[in-house]
Design an enzyme around this catalytic site. Structure first.
Site: not given
Ligand code: NAD
Length: 297
Positions: A54, A98, A121
């Site tokens: 990422k 994460q 997200d």
């Protein structure tokens, strides 16, 4: 019939290029780069790989990447403080924590602390709610990527029968919402569904998000169906192999003879996820700066 292979890798590369071009324009218009903050708690090897890729993709797209690596024993209070700090930081447009978090941390509480307008997200309940009622927010990257591949191939999805296999909050449920928004007739199948093959047989569009290697068989599919395979499963190593092969939730070799189009694993849905994350981050940047989001993002 041999199904067309839906090349997610190429589509994702195109999307990343568009994001990169717009990221440059954003920087010229505002005098700052769009920024994504990624928080990793602990040493989970798979998470470390994801976070690294990422970071690399964010920088390649001409955006700022802020990495925060915290030790596994970080307390919830410390993590929540960091999220608060990132919420208030004007250089940060998107925040991604994460998952999975170490067991002593409450994932819902942490995700819930992220400002919904920086939740790239799309996991915050506010964004799940926005999606459910049709307001603009952030949609989880994987299902949004699947939707881009579907509309690119099929155009208008109105009236098509869609079956989503899997009901997770990050893939199955938002996928079903997106298909419903696009006027498909949507069924969500899951582990308690009776006669899954018969349910799948109805579908013009099948989205498999289960996590079971090659579970969906060619005989289950309607002739000419479009198949999106979200699953990523590693088979046990065959003789002479160090690592087993990666396969999806669909028996690709069989399905190829029945479907009209299908995403491969790897190279289908997988590459879309990071590309959409970059897209969501840039969208957040435009919105946070009070600018109109450019078309084609
Ligand atoms: P999950 O484990 O949270 O959900 C799996 C779902 O499958 C559940 O809703 C369950 O009801 C359903 N299910 C389980 N067994 C079933 C059965 N026998 N018949 C029908 N349904 C069944 O998983 P997830 O997070 O939604 O991920 C699903 C798969 O997609 C995994 O393989 C994961 O690795 C993969 N994935 C890929 C990406 C990507 O970027 N390509 C992103 C997220 C997840």
């Amino acid at each position: 019939m041999t199904a067309e292979r839906i090349d997610g890798k190429a589509f994702a590369a195109g999307l990343r290029e568009r994001v990169g071009a717009h990221a440059g324009k954003f920087a010229s218009a505002t005098g700052r780069k769009a920024g994504l903050a990624v928080v990793l708690v602990g040493e989970d090897p798979a998470s470390q790989v994801y976070v690294r890729s990422k970071h690399k993709a964010t920088v390649e797209a001409g955006m700022e990447s802020f990495e925060h690596r915290l030790p596994a024993e970080t307390s919830e209070l410390e993590l929540l403080k960091l999220v608060e700090q990132l919420n208030a930081d004007e250089a940060v447009d998107g925040i991604l924590v994460q998952l999975p978090l170490p067991g002593h941390l409450d994932e819902q509480a942490v995700i819930g602390a992220i400002s919904p307008d920086k939740d790239v997200d799309g996991f915050h309940v506010t964004n799940a709610g926005r999606l459910a009622v049709g307001q603009s927010g952030f949609v989880p990257c994987t299902p949004l990527g699947c939707m881009m591949l579907l509309t690119d191939r099929l155009g208008d999805l109105s009236g098509l029968e869609a079956v989503v296999i899997g009901r997770s909050n990050i893939v199955g449920k938002p996928m079903a919402q997106l298909l419903l928004d696009a006027n498909a007739t949507v069924t969500i199948a899951h582990s308690r569904t009776k006669d899954l093959p018969a349910v799948v047989k109805r579908a013009d569009i099948v989205v498999a998000a289960v996590g079971r290697a090659e579970m969906v068989k060619a005989e289950w599919l309607k002739d000419g169906a479009t198949v999106i395979d979200v699953g990523i499963n590693r088979l046990p190593p065959a003789e002479g192999e160090e690592k087993g092969r990666l396969v999806g939730d669909v028996d690709y070799a069989g399905a190829e003879g029945v479907a009209s189009a299908i995403t491969p694993v790897p190279g289908g849905v997988g590459p879309m996820t990071i590309a959409v994350l970059l897209r969501n981050t840039l969208v957040a940047a435009y919105r946070n700066a009070g600018l109109e989001v450019p078309e084609g993002l």
